[in-house]
Design a protein around this motif. Structure first.
Motif, PDB file in Angstrom:
ATOM      1  N   ALA A 170       0.825  -1.212   0.000  1.00 36.17           N
ATOM      2  CA  ALA A 170       0.000   0.000   0.000  1.00 36.17           C
ATOM      3  C   ALA A 170       0.853   1.254   0.000  1.00 36.17           C
ATOM      4  N   ALA A 171       2.029   1.197   0.630  1.00 35.73           N
ATOM      5  CA  ALA A 171       2.911   2.361   0.668  1.00 35.73           C
ATOM      6  C   ALA A 171       3.533   2.640  -0.694  1.00 35.73           C
ATOM      7  N   VAL A 172       3.722   1.608  -1.505  1.00 35.43           N
ATOM      8  CA  VAL A 172       4.307   1.787  -2.831  1.00 35.43           C
ATOM      9  C   VAL A 172       3.346   2.549  -3.732  1.00 35.43           C
ATOM     10  N   SER A 173       2.098   2.107  -3.792  1.00 35.96           N
ATOM     11  CA  SER A 173       1.121   2.794  -4.635  1.00 35.96           C
ATOM     12  C   SER A 173       0.851   4.203  -4.114  1.00 35.96           C
ATOM     13  N   LEU A 206      13.010  13.428 -12.446  1.00 39.05           N
ATOM     14  CA  LEU A 206      12.391  13.005 -11.197  1.00 39.05           C
ATOM     15  C   LEU A 206      13.157  11.805 -10.662  1.00 39.05           C
ATOM     16  N   THR A 207      13.696  11.899  -9.433  1.00 38.52           N
ATOM     17  CA  THR A 207      14.291  10.741  -8.769  1.00 38.52           C
ATOM     18  C   THR A 207      13.255  10.191  -7.799  1.00 38.52           C
ATOM     19  N   LEU A 208      13.010   8.910  -7.890  1.00 36.34           N
ATOM     20  CA  LEU A 208      11.916   8.275  -7.151  1.00 36.34           C
ATOM     21  C   LEU A 208      12.464   7.038  -6.454  1.00 36.34           C
ATOM     22  N   SER A 209      12.567   7.091  -5.128  1.00 37.77           N
ATOM     23  CA  SER A 209      13.121   5.967  -4.362  1.00 37.77           C
ATOM     24  C   SER A 209      11.996   5.251  -3.621  1.00 37.77           C
ATOM     25  N   ILE A 210      11.835   3.969  -3.889  1.00 41.92           N
ATOM     26  CA  ILE A 210      10.782   3.155  -3.272  1.00 41.92           C
ATOM     27  C   ILE A 210      11.355   2.485  -2.023  1.00 41.92           C
ATOM     28  N   SER A 211      10.844   2.874  -0.871  1.00 46.70           N
ATOM     29  CA  SER A 211      11.420   2.471   0.411  1.00 46.70           C
ATOM     30  C   SER A 211      10.864   1.169   0.961  1.00 46.70           C
ATOM     31  N   SER A 212       9.694   0.759   0.533  1.00 49.55           N
ATOM     32  CA  SER A 212       8.994  -0.354   1.189  1.00 49.55           C
ATOM     33  C   SER A 212       9.748  -1.667   1.090  1.00 49.55           C
ATOM     34  N   SER A 271      12.183 -14.628   1.861  1.00 55.29           N
ATOM     35  CA  SER A 271      10.844 -14.797   2.419  1.00 55.29           C
ATOM     36  C   SER A 271       9.770 -14.689   1.336  1.00 55.29           C
ATOM     37  N   PRO A 272       8.710 -15.475   1.422  1.00 56.16           N
ATOM     38  CA  PRO A 272       7.569 -15.310   0.503  1.00 56.16           C
ATOM     39  C   PRO A 272       6.972 -13.909   0.589  1.00 56.16           C
ATOM     40  N   ASP A 273       7.045 -13.293   1.765  1.00 55.92           N
ATOM     41  CA  ASP A 273       6.517 -11.937   1.912  1.00 55.92           C
ATOM     42  C   ASP A 273       7.309 -10.942   1.070  1.00 55.92           C
ATOM     43  N   GLN A 274       8.628 -11.111   1.027  1.00 58.59           N
ATOM     44  CA  GLN A 274       9.429 -10.204   0.209  1.00 58.59           C
ATOM     45  C   GLN A 274       9.181 -10.460  -1.273  1.00 58.59           C
ATOM     46  N   ARG A 275       8.970 -11.691  -1.649  1.00 58.94           N
ATOM     47  CA  ARG A 275       8.637 -11.986  -3.039  1.00 58.94           C
ATOM     48  C   ARG A 275       7.306 -11.324  -3.405  1.00 58.94           C
ATOM     49  N   ALA A 276       6.343 -11.387  -2.494  1.00 54.83           N
ATOM     50  CA  ALA A 276       5.059 -10.736  -2.745  1.00 54.83           C
ATOM     51  C   ALA A 276       5.234  -9.221  -2.876  1.00 54.83           C
ATOM     52  N   MET A 277       6.159  -8.650  -2.100  1.00 59.38           N
ATOM     53  CA  MET A 277       6.429  -7.219  -2.210  1.00 59.38           C
ATOM     54  C   MET A 277       7.024  -6.891  -3.575  1.00 59.38           C
ATOM     55  N   VAL A 278       7.979  -7.694  -4.032  1.00 52.82           N
ATOM     56  CA  VAL A 278       8.582  -7.466  -5.348  1.00 52.82           C
ATOM     57  C   VAL A 278       7.512  -7.540  -6.438  1.00 52.82           C
ATOM     58  N   ASP A 279       6.619  -8.507  -6.327  1.00 51.73           N
ATOM     59  CA  ASP A 279       5.547  -8.632  -7.313  1.00 51.73           C
ATOM     60  C   ASP A 279       4.613  -7.425  -7.273  1.00 51.73           C
ATOM     61  N   ALA A 280       4.354  -6.906  -6.066  1.00 54.25           N
ATOM     62  CA  ALA A 280       3.492  -5.731  -5.941  1.00 54.25           C
ATOM     63  C   ALA A 280       4.160  -4.501  -6.551  1.00 54.25           C
ATOM     64  N   VAL A 281       5.456  -4.373  -6.340  1.00 58.39           N
ATOM     65  CA  VAL A 281       6.182  -3.261  -6.961  1.00 58.39           C
ATOM     66  C   VAL A 281       6.093  -3.361  -8.476  1.00 58.39           C
ATOM     67  N   ASP A 282       6.217  -4.576  -9.007  1.00 62.08           N
ATOM     68  CA  ASP A 282       6.092  -4.792 -10.450  1.00 62.08           C
ATOM     69  C   ASP A 282       4.742  -4.285 -10.956  1.00 62.08           C
ATOM     70  N   THR A 283       3.676  -4.637 -10.249  1.00 64.11           N
ATOM     71  CA  THR A 283       2.331  -4.207 -10.648  1.00 64.11           C
ATOM     72  C   THR A 283       2.189  -2.693 -10.586  1.00 64.11           C
ATOM     73  N   ASP A 284       2.715  -2.089  -9.521  1.00 63.81           N
ATOM     74  CA  ASP A 284       2.586  -0.640  -9.361  1.00 63.81           C
ATOM     75  C   ASP A 284       3.444   0.123 -10.365  1.00 63.81           C
ATOM     76  N   LEU A 285       4.624  -0.408 -10.688  1.00 65.92           N
ATOM     77  CA  LEU A 285       5.432   0.238 -11.726  1.00 65.92           C
ATOM     78  C   LEU A 285       4.752   0.147 -13.084  1.00 65.92           C
ATOM     79  N   ASP A 286       4.111  -0.979 -13.364  1.00 65.51           N
ATOM     80  CA  ASP A 286       3.351  -1.129 -14.602  1.00 65.51           C
ATOM     81  C   ASP A 286       2.300  -0.031 -14.701  1.00 65.51           C
TER      82      ASP A 286
END
Length: 599
Positions: free
Chosen positions: A254-257, A281-287, A299-314
């Motif tokens: 949620a913090a990424v979006s 624009l420099t944009l640093s994603i902290s989550s 961790s599966p949680d970190q993999r889920a975070m990477v996947d969420a970042v992928d979706t939000d960057l898309d």
């Protein structure tokens, strides 16, 4: 030849050589007219977006590649230049040094930022100052009633960024902004000349800034903060209303979006991509970092975070495609990270690696005891300062001064006491018979280096020695840099991990580019994050940052004649402007002379 005509001829010759020189690539020379050569001066591209993923190892992109959809990470993997072997060239792999290196194209010994914080006894005797803390300024946008803290600025950054050079070369026509959840990640890659930097107030989640940049928030930023988007992010994260936003929401997708929505508001509100010169624009994603410290890279949680970042960057890249003139064809995007991360010690130890945790508090206490025994027997003098973190152990100069001990003697004494202090962290298990299973890991010191050794270049003449040399910082007073064995780190919360070492897992980060000048493909061979600023500055046609040591990544550049942009912007370069201005002046001076001759 008359002086005016001779000056004009020299000016034309110099200007033509300036505008017609091809970029440093292995391609054939450009045959287009000089005024059409792509550069920041004619808004080619309209916008440069630098995406920094905080704590993101490069191997994530291959490990989780099958998860990715749309134009998030696949924009780089399928349509961009993807460098698989990018490693930081220093040992102090932390957030502030990483973001500084990305922007400046320099190592710590060039830009000065050695850590996220350090002791500066001239400014504070009760706490380390942060890398961007600046009591000369005030924070802007913090909710009323919250505890007042010092403002922030890039005062400690001792080198310019590529954004600074763009601002200088375009005489302020280009706009440069930085955004992150963290103040240091918003400020340092953008640089000292940035129009603004924005980060969140950790308690409320509101985006704030500093009087270094502006006296009050822009109307568009105030509108965003008041829009209800914060409450929406809390709901998406299942976080309690009123809790600390950074801690409860920051470690969730949620913090990424939320952060990317603020970036969209900034691009719209500041008219980025709509000026006569290129904007940044420099944009640093902290989550990824906030969560990664808690759960580790596997961790599966970190993999889920990477996947969420992928979706939000898309989603974000699709928004850019619709909201920048000419779409993504008029945008360059660079992707990298400020550092990698070590495996959780228990995970690495399970495979037989000596992945011990280091009790820094006990280490410091044992060192103080050893120094008291040497210099002040029977006393309890604090020779090392409080609030210590690796890799730098910071000494208390006042305590040594009272004992008549100079810096070299003090640092040498700490260095000599370190091996025994490490040995005392864990008493070796006494075996009466051969072990029937793997013995538990034990902390071990690999090397240590005093500040004076680093400053004087008294280091091994090896690649490892270069990593240490590049980690030198004049900040922090007297210190000793500690390098434990690989896979060892300061004690963390159960299941957590850390970064700060010279080992490859902390230095390996992605380096990817998308945009008109970049030839899509997968590129092998060692490159470094310092190459990013050097490459972007070269392509934009501006000066390299002041301390830049990076190389231009010519292997990933198209022939200049093959670089095209949609909807060409009919803006003349500065050199062409000067030619026309000089021509107008010469013509104006020639008319009275001609009239006099005709009379």
């Amino acid at each position: 030849m008359a002086p005016t005509k001779r000056f004009f001829a020299v000016l034309v010759s110099a200007a033509l050589s300036f505008t017609s020189a091809p970029l440093a690539t292995a391609s054939v020379a450009d045959s287009r007219p000089a005024a059409e050569t792509p550069s920041a001066y004619n808004a080619h591209p309209k916008l440069v977006v630098l995406v920094v993923l905080d704590q993101f190892r490069a191997d994530y992109l291959e490990r989780y590649r099958d998860d990715f959809k749309g134009r998030g990470f696949k924009l780089f993997l399928d349509h961009g230049a993807n460098f698989l072997d990018c490693y930081y060239g220093y040992a102090n792999t932390e957030t502030a040094p990483g973001h500084s290196t990305i922007g400046t194209g320099a190592y710590t010994d060039g830009h000065g930022i050695g850590g996220n914080e350090w002791w500066d006894l001239a400014r504070s005797k009760d706490h380390p100052v942060t890398s961007v803390e600046d009591e000369r300024y005030a924070l802007v946008g913090v909710p009323s009633g919250e505890k007042t803290t010092p403002g922030s600025s890039p005062r400690n950054l001792r080198a310019s960024t590529f954004g600074d050079e763009l601002r200088l070369d375009t005489l302020g026509s280009s706009s440069v902004y930085g955004v992150s959840l963290k103040d240091r990640a918003a400020i340092l890659p953008a640089g000292a000349a940035a129009n603004g930097a924005f980060w969140i107030d950790q308690a409320s989640g509101r985006f704030i800034t500093s009087t270094y940049y502006m006296a009050q928030l822009p109307e568009w930023a105030q509108t965003f903060d008041d829009s209800g988007r914060i409450d929406q992010a809390r709901q998406e994260a299942n976080a309690p209303q009123g809790g600390n936003f950074y801690n409860t929401v920051g470690a969730t997708p949620a913090a990424v979006s939320y952060e990317l929505d603020f970036a969209k508001a900034l691009i719209t509100g500041a008219d980025l991509g709509k000026h006569d010169t290129t904007d940044v624009l420099t944009l640093s994603i902290s989550s990824t970092d906030i969560l990664g410290h808690r759960v580790g890279p596997d961790s599966p949680d970190q993999r889920a975070m990477v996947d969420a970042v992928d979706t939000d960057l898309d989603s974000f890249f699709s928004w850019l495609d619709k909201n920048v003139d000419g779409g993504l064809g008029n945008v360059w995007i660079a992707l990298t990270a400020d550092h990698g991360i070590a495996p959780v010690p228990a995970v690495a130890a399970n495979f037989g690696l000596d992945a011990a945790t280091i009790n820094v508090q006990k280490l410091v206490a044992d060192l103080n005891d050893a120094l008291n025994l040497k210099f002040s027997p029977g006393e309890k003098i604090q020779y090392l300062l409080d609030h210590q973190s690796l890799p730098y152990l910071v000494l208390n100069p006042a305590a040594f001064d009272r004992a008549g001990i100079n810096e070299q003697e003090a640092e040498d004494a700490v260095q000599k006491a370190l091996p025994q202090a490490f040995a005392d962290l864990t008493k070796p298990q006494e075996l009466k018979a051969p072990a029937t299973s793997k013995l538990p890991p034990t902390p071990a010191l690999f090397r240590s280096f005093t500040r004076l050794q680093m400053a004087g270049g008294q280091l091994p003449p090896t690649p490892f020695g270069e990593l240490i040399a590049h980690s030198y910082t004049p900040n922090g007073g007297w210190y000793v840099m500690v390098v434990a064995d690989a896979f060892q780190m300061a004690q963390m919360a159960p299941g957590g991990t850390n970064h700060f070492t010279p080992y490859s897992y902390d230095r390996h980060v992605p380096l990817d580019f998308y945009g008109a000048p970049f030839a899509p493909g997968m590129y092998h061979g060692r490159v470094e994050p310092v190459d990013l600023a050097a490459t972007l500055a070269s392509l934009l046609g501006v000066n390299q940052p002041s301390a830049s040591v990076g190389h231009i990544l010519t292997q990933a550049l198209k022939p200049v004649s093959a670089v095209t942009y949609p909807k060409p912007v009919p803006v003349r370069t500065r050199a062409v402007h000067r030619i026309h201005a000089a021509a107008d002046k010469s013509s104006a001076e020639a008319k009275p002379a001609a009239a006099a001759q005709n009379q």
